[in-house]
Design a protein around this motif. Sequence first.
Motif, PDB file in Angstrom:
ATOM      1  N   GLU A  90     -24.397 -65.970 -51.257  1.00 20.03           N
ATOM      2  CA  GLU A  90     -25.527 -66.214 -50.355  1.00 20.03           C
ATOM      3  C   GLU A  90     -25.207 -67.348 -49.379  1.00 20.03           C
ATOM      4  O   GLU A  90     -24.436 -68.257 -49.679  1.00 20.03           O
ATOM      5  CB  GLU A  90     -26.783 -66.554 -51.167  1.00 20.03           C
ATOM      6  CG  GLU A  90     -27.358 -65.348 -51.883  1.00 20.03           C
ATOM      7  CD  GLU A  90     -28.691 -65.651 -52.566  1.00 20.03           C
ATOM      8  OE1 GLU A  90     -29.376 -66.615 -52.166  1.00 20.03           O
ATOM      9  OE2 GLU A  90     -29.026 -64.930 -53.524  1.00 20.03           O
ATOM     10  N   PRO A 146     -26.469 -70.179 -48.245  1.00 18.10           N
ATOM     11  CA  PRO A 146     -26.439 -71.637 -48.464  1.00 18.10           C
ATOM     12  C   PRO A 146     -25.136 -72.117 -49.106  1.00 18.10           C
ATOM     13  O   PRO A 146     -24.766 -73.288 -48.963  1.00 18.10           O
ATOM     14  CB  PRO A 146     -27.628 -71.881 -49.408  1.00 18.10           C
ATOM     15  CG  PRO A 146     -28.542 -70.723 -49.190  1.00 18.10           C
ATOM     16  CD  PRO A 146     -27.664 -69.548 -48.846  1.00 18.10           C
ATOM     17  N   TRP A 147     -24.429 -71.216 -49.818  1.00 16.84           N
ATOM     18  CA  TRP A 147     -23.206 -71.624 -50.517  1.00 16.84           C
ATOM     19  C   TRP A 147     -21.921 -71.186 -49.818  1.00 16.84           C
ATOM     20  O   TRP A 147     -20.840 -71.364 -50.368  1.00 16.84           O
ATOM     21  CB  TRP A 147     -23.264 -71.128 -51.977  1.00 16.84           C
ATOM     22  CG  TRP A 147     -24.343 -71.838 -52.733  1.00 16.84           C
ATOM     23  CD1 TRP A 147     -24.297 -73.120 -53.218  1.00 16.84           C
ATOM     24  CD2 TRP A 147     -25.662 -71.355 -53.027  1.00 16.84           C
ATOM     25  NE1 TRP A 147     -25.499 -73.450 -53.799  1.00 16.84           N
ATOM     26  CE2 TRP A 147     -26.354 -72.392 -53.710  1.00 16.84           C
ATOM     27  CE3 TRP A 147     -26.334 -70.145 -52.803  1.00 16.84           C
ATOM     28  CZ2 TRP A 147     -27.675 -72.252 -54.149  1.00 16.84           C
ATOM     29  CZ3 TRP A 147     -27.644 -70.009 -53.235  1.00 16.84           C
ATOM     30  CH2 TRP A 147     -28.302 -71.051 -53.897  1.00 16.84           C
ATOM     31  N   PRO A 182     -20.256 -72.622 -47.402  1.00 13.71           N
ATOM     32  CA  PRO A 182     -19.269 -73.704 -47.232  1.00 13.71           C
ATOM     33  C   PRO A 182     -18.462 -73.983 -48.502  1.00 13.71           C
ATOM     34  O   PRO A 182     -17.358 -74.539 -48.426  1.00 13.71           O
ATOM     35  CB  PRO A 182     -20.131 -74.915 -46.854  1.00 13.71           C
ATOM     36  CG  PRO A 182     -21.402 -74.338 -46.302  1.00 13.71           C
ATOM     37  CD  PRO A 182     -21.630 -73.068 -47.077  1.00 13.71           C
ATOM     38  N   ALA A 183     -18.989 -73.602 -49.654  1.00 16.33           N
ATOM     39  CA  ALA A 183     -18.292 -73.888 -50.911  1.00 16.33           C
ATOM     40  C   ALA A 183     -17.096 -72.967 -51.132  1.00 16.33           C
ATOM     41  O   ALA A 183     -16.336 -73.148 -52.079  1.00 16.33           O
ATOM     42  CB  ALA A 183     -19.268 -73.771 -52.086  1.00 16.33           C
TER      43      ALA A 183
END
Lengths: 146, 146
Positions: free
Chosen positions: B55, B57-58, B60-61
């Motif tokens: 998803e 929001p993650w 960048p991880a």
Amino acid sequence: MERGATRPGEVEGVLPDRADAMLTFIGRIRTPFATRADCPRRGAPDGPICRIEVEAPWHPALRGIEAGAAVEVLYWMHLARRDLLVQAPSTRPEPLGTFALRSPNRPNPIASSVVLVEAVEPGALLVRGLDCVDGTPLLDLKPARR
Amino acid sequence: MERGATRPGEVEGVLPDRADAMLTFIGRIRTPFATRADCPRRGAPDGPICRIEVEAPWHPALRGIEAGAAVEVLYWMHLARRDLLVQAPSTRPEPLGTFALRSPNRPNPIASSVVLVEAVEPGALLVRGLDCVDGTPLLDLKPARR
């Protein structure tokens, strides 16, 4: 560090705030590591003996685990941060995404380690190979992949 | 089977009912396996391509994950039973404790698999080596242990 400060190059994101599923802690892990600063960076097969204590309702689920087995342990890194998207460990030349690191800090802070079972006691396993702080909550045990 | 009946020799226990920690699903896994009956018993390095969708929001991880990497995937086996203490798989001569099996049925139904990354897309990984049903919730990604 008990709960690290954000370092230069690190990126904070949202805290996971949806409860999509719930976990029940099925036991605790007793280790000689009293604080996170005492923990090794990763467990070693010749590391100290740790004791995986399973709560009574789940004792029957240990049937068939024997000394000498390689067991995968899943545990909950209760001291970790869940909001870091990019991290800058001191051991790395540049920041990396959380999913490119095995850092305890991650949106769902579940650790997995493979340990060697040294002995089986009623409701507990004595193992080597763990890296976590004393009292860490236990989530699961399963045979290591071969 | 979508949710198996209890077999002879199996032992049912309590359902985990304490919410000691909460999980947030960070994505979904798309596989060619529409039902549990379609899933292989375990993923294979030459298995079909599956798509791990993270998803927004993650995203960048994911920085630093590249094609060719071996990645450990943790996912939530949402169709599993959480109350079985002893199980009698058809492939085993006798019942075994849940913690001596890699069955999806377990108190905290978290699976771990190691996959090979074939390609990286924005917000997604194409991988081989998974065994789970299409739509399985994603919990975590981390570099495989070396």
